[in-house]
Design a protein around this motif. Structure first.
Motif, PDB file in Angstrom:
ATOM      1  N   ASP A  92      27.925  39.132  54.264  1.00  0.00           N
ATOM      2  CA  ASP A  92      28.342  39.376  52.878  1.00  0.00           C
ATOM      3  C   ASP A  92      27.487  40.555  52.408  1.00  0.00           C
ATOM      4  O   ASP A  92      26.287  40.417  52.216  1.00  0.00           O
ATOM      5  CB  ASP A  92      28.083  38.098  52.072  1.00  0.00           C
ATOM      6  CG  ASP A  92      28.312  38.278  50.570  1.00  0.00           C
ATOM      7  OD1 ASP A  92      28.581  39.412  50.120  1.00  0.00           O
ATOM      8  OD2 ASP A  92      28.203  37.272  49.842  1.00  0.00           O
ATOM      9  N   THR A  93      28.140  41.712  52.251  1.00  0.00           N
ATOM     10  CA  THR A  93      27.382  42.953  52.054  1.00  0.00           C
ATOM     11  C   THR A  93      27.433  43.397  50.599  1.00  0.00           C
ATOM     12  O   THR A  93      28.503  43.705  50.082  1.00  0.00           O
ATOM     13  CB  THR A  93      27.958  44.068  52.939  1.00  0.00           C
ATOM     14  OG1 THR A  93      29.330  44.291  52.570  1.00  0.00           O
ATOM     15  CG2 THR A  93      27.916  43.688  54.410  1.00  0.00           C
ATOM     16  N   THR A 145      29.073  52.217  45.091  1.00  0.00           N
ATOM     17  CA  THR A 145      29.374  53.636  45.311  1.00  0.00           C
ATOM     18  C   THR A 145      28.073  54.443  45.247  1.00  0.00           C
ATOM     19  O   THR A 145      27.835  55.346  46.051  1.00  0.00           O
ATOM     20  CB  THR A 145      30.334  54.142  44.211  1.00  0.00           C
ATOM     21  OG1 THR A 145      31.478  53.283  44.174  1.00  0.00           O
ATOM     22  CG2 THR A 145      30.771  55.572  44.464  1.00  0.00           C
ATOM     23  N   ASP A 195      24.131  44.874  38.031  1.00  0.00           N
ATOM     24  CA  ASP A 195      24.542  43.535  38.449  1.00  0.00           C
ATOM     25  C   ASP A 195      23.491  42.509  38.052  1.00  0.00           C
ATOM     26  O   ASP A 195      22.300  42.809  38.015  1.00  0.00           O
ATOM     27  CB  ASP A 195      24.693  43.469  39.979  1.00  0.00           C
ATOM     28  CG  ASP A 195      26.044  43.974  40.443  1.00  0.00           C
ATOM     29  OD1 ASP A 195      27.053  43.648  39.798  1.00  0.00           O
ATOM     30  OD2 ASP A 195      26.092  44.709  41.448  1.00  0.00           O
ATOM     31  N   ARG A 202      28.734  41.811  37.430  1.00  0.00           N
ATOM     32  CA  ARG A 202      28.270  42.873  36.542  1.00  0.00           C
ATOM     33  C   ARG A 202      27.703  42.308  35.246  1.00  0.00           C
ATOM     34  O   ARG A 202      28.206  41.313  34.729  1.00  0.00           O
ATOM     35  CB  ARG A 202      29.422  43.819  36.200  1.00  0.00           C
ATOM     36  CG  ARG A 202      30.074  44.495  37.380  1.00  0.00           C
ATOM     37  CD  ARG A 202      29.222  45.508  38.069  1.00  0.00           C
ATOM     38  NE  ARG A 202      28.736  46.554  37.189  1.00  0.00           N
ATOM     39  CZ  ARG A 202      28.195  47.694  37.642  1.00  0.00           C
ATOM     40  NH1 ARG A 202      28.094  47.946  38.941  1.00  0.00           N
ATOM     41  NH2 ARG A 202      27.740  48.583  36.803  1.00  0.00           N
ATOM     42  N   ARG A 256      36.681  48.442  40.750  1.00  0.00           N
ATOM     43  CA  ARG A 256      35.771  48.557  39.620  1.00  0.00           C
ATOM     44  C   ARG A 256      36.420  49.336  38.494  1.00  0.00           C
ATOM     45  O   ARG A 256      36.882  50.447  38.697  1.00  0.00           O
ATOM     46  CB  ARG A 256      34.569  49.329  40.168  1.00  0.00           C
ATOM     47  CG  ARG A 256      33.321  49.115  39.466  1.00  0.00           C
ATOM     48  CD  ARG A 256      32.259  49.814  40.281  1.00  0.00           C
ATOM     49  NE  ARG A 256      31.416  50.517  39.352  1.00  0.00           N
ATOM     50  CZ  ARG A 256      30.309  51.127  39.694  1.00  0.00           C
ATOM     51  NH1 ARG A 256      29.923  51.174  40.952  1.00  0.00           N
ATOM     52  NH2 ARG A 256      29.577  51.731  38.792  1.00  0.00           N
TER      53      ARG A 256
HETATM   54  C1  7RM Z   1      31.046  48.597  47.795  1.00  0.00           C
HETATM   55  C2  7RM Z   1      31.608  48.547  46.401  1.00  0.00           C
HETATM   56  C3  7RM Z   1      30.146  47.987  43.174  1.00  0.00           C
HETATM   57  C4  7RM Z   1      30.058  46.641  42.499  1.00  0.00           C
HETATM   58  C5  7RM Z   1      28.674  46.066  42.500  1.00  0.00           C
HETATM   59  C6  7RM Z   1      28.953  44.588  42.423  1.00  0.00           C
HETATM   60  C7  7RM Z   1      30.203  44.415  43.241  1.00  0.00           C
HETATM   61  C8  7RM Z   1      30.016  44.770  45.737  1.00  0.00           C
HETATM   62  C9  7RM Z   1      29.389  42.800  46.419  1.00  0.00           C
HETATM   63  C10 7RM Z   1      29.504  42.782  45.008  1.00  0.00           C
HETATM   64  C11 7RM Z   1      28.834  40.579  44.975  1.00  0.00           C
HETATM   65  C12 7RM Z   1      28.978  41.594  47.083  1.00  0.00           C
HETATM   66  N1  7RM Z   1      31.298  49.577  45.580  1.00  0.00           N
HETATM   67  N2  7RM Z   1      29.908  44.014  44.627  1.00  0.00           N
HETATM   68  N3  7RM Z   1      29.715  44.051  46.825  1.00  0.00           N
HETATM   69  N4  7RM Z   1      29.224  41.660  44.298  1.00  0.00           N
HETATM   70  N5  7RM Z   1      28.711  40.519  46.312  1.00  0.00           N
HETATM   71  N6  7RM Z   1      28.868  41.513  48.414  1.00  0.00           N
HETATM   72  O1  7RM Z   1      32.305  47.612  46.065  1.00  0.00           O
HETATM   73  O2  7RM Z   1      31.032  50.828  43.467  1.00  0.00           O
HETATM   74  O3  7RM Z   1      33.204  49.916  43.990  1.00  0.00           O
HETATM   75  O4  7RM Z   1      31.487  48.433  43.263  1.00  0.00           O
HETATM   76  O5  7RM Z   1      30.850  45.692  43.226  1.00  0.00           O
HETATM   77  O6  7RM Z   1      29.224  44.228  41.105  1.00  0.00           O
HETATM   78  O7  7RM Z   1      27.929  46.567  41.408  1.00  0.00           O
HETATM   79  S1  7RM Z   1      31.798  49.749  44.053  1.00  0.00           S
END
Ligand code: 7RM
Length: 660
Positions: A422-423, A427, A516, A531, A542
């Motif tokens: 779970d990554t 951006t 976050d 967020r 997003r």
């Molecule tokens: C890679 C991507 C970023 C936002 C980030 C989080 C949410 C992304 C996870 C996650 C919980 C995860 N880039 N987010 N990965 N929340 N667990 N594994 O998504 O710029 O489009 O979004 O996405 O809120 O701030 S992004």
């Protein structure tokens, strides 16, 4: 920013299930034990410069070496490996050919419907060089921004790499964005060149990309865009303007199949990618060459435990950062075989993903929680029909994954034998920041576990004080890392304000605020809570509430708009818009539908509100601020709790509840 929106998450039951990687998986992985992970972490902590230097030297080929690992002089405008010279396409293609991998498949493309193509590293080099030469022929110079607005076809990858080959930064705009959104991005970046297609296939429909480019140019970008290259994909009729528009197949075909890679400085721009923030228009996140190359490469290698014969598939679109880092740059820099799929699963085609896994014997699969939840809903009978035995590792990205979906993924898709990574990342971070290393770290369903070696995070309150165990707080990153964004294009002030000024930790400045919320449990596992700003995530996409509000307000009938996210079992969050109308405009269901359409045309289909609630007025504080907390409760159908004493006119509440 506030945490109240997420407080309810603190009430979840503590998750006690824990899954260790199998001995077999661990013994064969690149990082094979918790001790090894810990030792890397310790090395990074003790001497970060040496840590990054050694990976930058062992993993990346430089035309000229760097001397300075990290230059913090002008922080938070950090510079990485600043004297180094390189070209990311050399690292993604040429060096593998030199190492005897020329005949290895670099890209498998699965088209829609039933089309497919494969390219070896040798072939990829030719395609990229020819495309690069075509770009030069239409006048693209080093440093010129090239906008790529394309469907998920191989040419999208060739275009990105061709830009990088000649040192022209790219700005990929997701094909699902409307012409209005495209126009804003063209103007903000001053993109002189656009690469697009006549159209793209999406969910049994054709999206008219070239028409959208024409409209964007006509409606404001005409002084900016000089040339357009068009890939023929759908063969729909489109208009081509003489001396401005060129067919890809005509201009690329006769080019030489060698193009010398441009020698780039480590800190030269590689790309801009727009992402939503809590205020204003989307931000053009800037990434540069050396640091991004290292970070996308190293994270891919660590997290996906890549081996020479892996078949790797990430289901994202190249229009998002996940596509940039984990379809294109990360996999190719590691000499992997990467799959690109033009389609998206949909009711008429629910087995599509599993069919592709079976067909190509995919061993590593990376997708989004929202996709997993929708597969769950349609039942395990569908994936059960396919042979998924080739899978050895699964990943998720984009939003928090609920433990039920995690367990389903592990059981039904991974047959309880594949670790799940779970990554968590953004951006802005360029690559993954928090994730299990699959051979080294035991996982808990729903937790992204630990930061990668070299990444230092903390969860703090608004004063920068570390919160207690399991208490929600703001996620911060305490040290710079190579893949970090460098600035917001054209707005360095906003870069500082958005990311570096919210929180100081132990008196230290230059602490990165991720936007976050998170908590850390008794074992040190990190649980991302979503967020804490006005960014909502719809199916992992997003979107800023402000962006959608501006779109609504730009409609002649709308006086004011406030947009909130509402929890949705499938999409994570759904968009609910509260709207008050201009004088003399009558409310109707039909108007609500028209407003939805208007948002789609202003931003794109991903921003379509699920519900529009029209009301005489919106709840405001005495100082005139819309009280979103209240709107969130109304949207969720919950009782309004908490202080409403600052509300200017409390009768608004009753009226709102009636109209919702
Ligand atoms: C890679 C991507 C970023 C936002 C980030 C989080 C949410 C992304 C996870 C996650 C919980 C995860 N880039 N987010 N990965 N929340 N667990 N594994 O998504 O710029 O489009 O979004 O996405 O809120 O701030 S992004």
């Amino acid at each position: 920013m506030s945490l109240d929106k997420r407080n309810s998450i603190n009430n979840i039951l503590e998750e006690n299930r824990i899954f260790h990687p199998s001995k077999n998986f661990a013994d064969n992985s690149n990082i094979r034990s918790f001790e090894q992970y810990h030792s890397l972490k310790k090395q990074a902590l003790k001497n970060p410069a040496h840590f990054w230097e050694s990976f930058a030297k062992s993993e990346i080929d430089w035309f000229e070496p760097f001397e300075t690992v990290l230059d913090s002089e002008n922080a938070p405008f950090f510079k990485w490996f600043k004297e180094g010279k390189l070209n990311i396409t050399y690292n993604c293609i040429d060096r593998h050919i030199k190492n005897g991998l020329g005949k290895k498949t670099a890209l498998i493309w699965e088209g829609e419907p039933g089309d497919s193509r494969k390219f070896t590293y040798n072939e990829l080099l030719k395609e990229v060089c020819k495309t690069a030469n075509a770009l030069k022929e239409i006048g693209v110079k080093k440093g010129d921004l090239v906008c790529i607005y394309m469907p998920m076809i191989p040419e999208a990858m060739f275009a990105m790499l061709a830009c990088a080959r000649i040192g022209a930064p790219h700005s990929v705009v997701f094909g699902g964005f409307s012409s209005e959104a495209l126009k804003d991005r063209l103007i903000d970046g001053s993109a002189k060149f656009v690469i697009t297609a006549d159209g793209g296939f999406r969910k049994d429909k054709v999206i008219e990309l070239k028409n959208a480019v024409d409209a964007a140019i006509e409606n404001g970008a005409s002084k900016i865009v000089e040339k357009v290259i068009v890939v023929q994909r759908t063969k729909k009729n489109i208009s081509m303007l003489k001396n401005r528009d060129y067919w890809w197949h005509e201009i690329v075909k006769n080019q030489k199949d060698w193009c010398e890679p441009e020698i780039m400085n480590s800190e030269d721009r590689l790309f801009i990618l727009y992402t939503s923030g809590s205020t204003g228009k989307p931000k053009g996140v800037v990434h540069t060459t050396g640091g991004y190359n290292l970070w996308s490469h190293l994270t891919f290698k660590w997290i996906f435990d890549i081996k020479i014969d892996d078949i790797y598939w990430c289901t994202a679109d190249v229009g998002w950062i996940t596509g940039h880092s984990y379809i294109v740059y990360g996999p190719l820099s590691n000499g992997a075989t990467t799959i690109m799929y033009e389609g998206v699963p949909r009711p008429s085609n629910l087995g599509a993903f599993w069919e592709i896994i079976q067909k190509y014997k995919v061993s590593i699969f990376y997708t989004a929680p929202t996709a997993i939840r929708s597969f769950m809903k349609s039942g395990r009978e569908i994936p059960d029909k396919y042979d998924l035995d080739s899978l050895r590792l699964l990943g998720t990205v984009g939003e928090p994954i609920n433990p039920e979906a995690w367990m389903w993924y592990r059981d039904v898709i991974g047959k309880n034998k594949c670790p799940i990574v779970d990554t968590w990342w953004q951006t802005e971070t360029g690559g993954v920041m928090i994730s299990p290393l699959p051979g080294a770290i035991a996982t808990k369903p729903g937790s992204a576990t630990f930061p990668l070696p070299g990444i230092e995070v903390e969860v703090v309150d608004k004063n920068g004080k570390k919160v207690k165990e399991n208490e929600g707080g703001f996620l911060i990153i305490k040290k710079p890392w190579p893949g970090m964004m460098r600035t917001i294009h054209g707005n360095s002030e906003r870069y500082i304000k958005s990311y570096w000024e919210h929180i100081s930790f132990q008196g230290e400045k230059n602490v990165y605020f991720a936007g976050d919320g998170a908590r850390i449990d008794k074992d040190g596992y990190i649980w991302i809570m979503g967020r804490v700003d006005d960014v909502i995530s719809v199916s992992g996409h997003r979107l800023g509430t402000m962006e959608i509000e501006s779109a609504l307000v730009s409609h002649e009938s709308v006086a004011e708009a406030a947009v909130v996210g509402k929890k949705d079992d499938l999409k994570g969050e759904a968009i609910v818009a509260f709207v008050s109308l201009e004088k003399d405009v009558k409310t109707s269901l039909e108007l609500a539908e028209r407003l939805k359409k208007h948002v789609v045309s202003e931003i794109g289909i991903i921003a379509r509100p699920e519900k529009i609630i029209i009301s005489d007025s919106l709840p405001k504080t005495r100082s005139g601020k819309i009280m979103r907390r209240i709107l969130r409760s109304i949207a969720a159908g919950e009782r309004i709790t908490g202080d409403i004493s600052t509300l200017e006119d409390s009768s608004v509440l009753e009226k709102l509840k009636e109209s919702s």
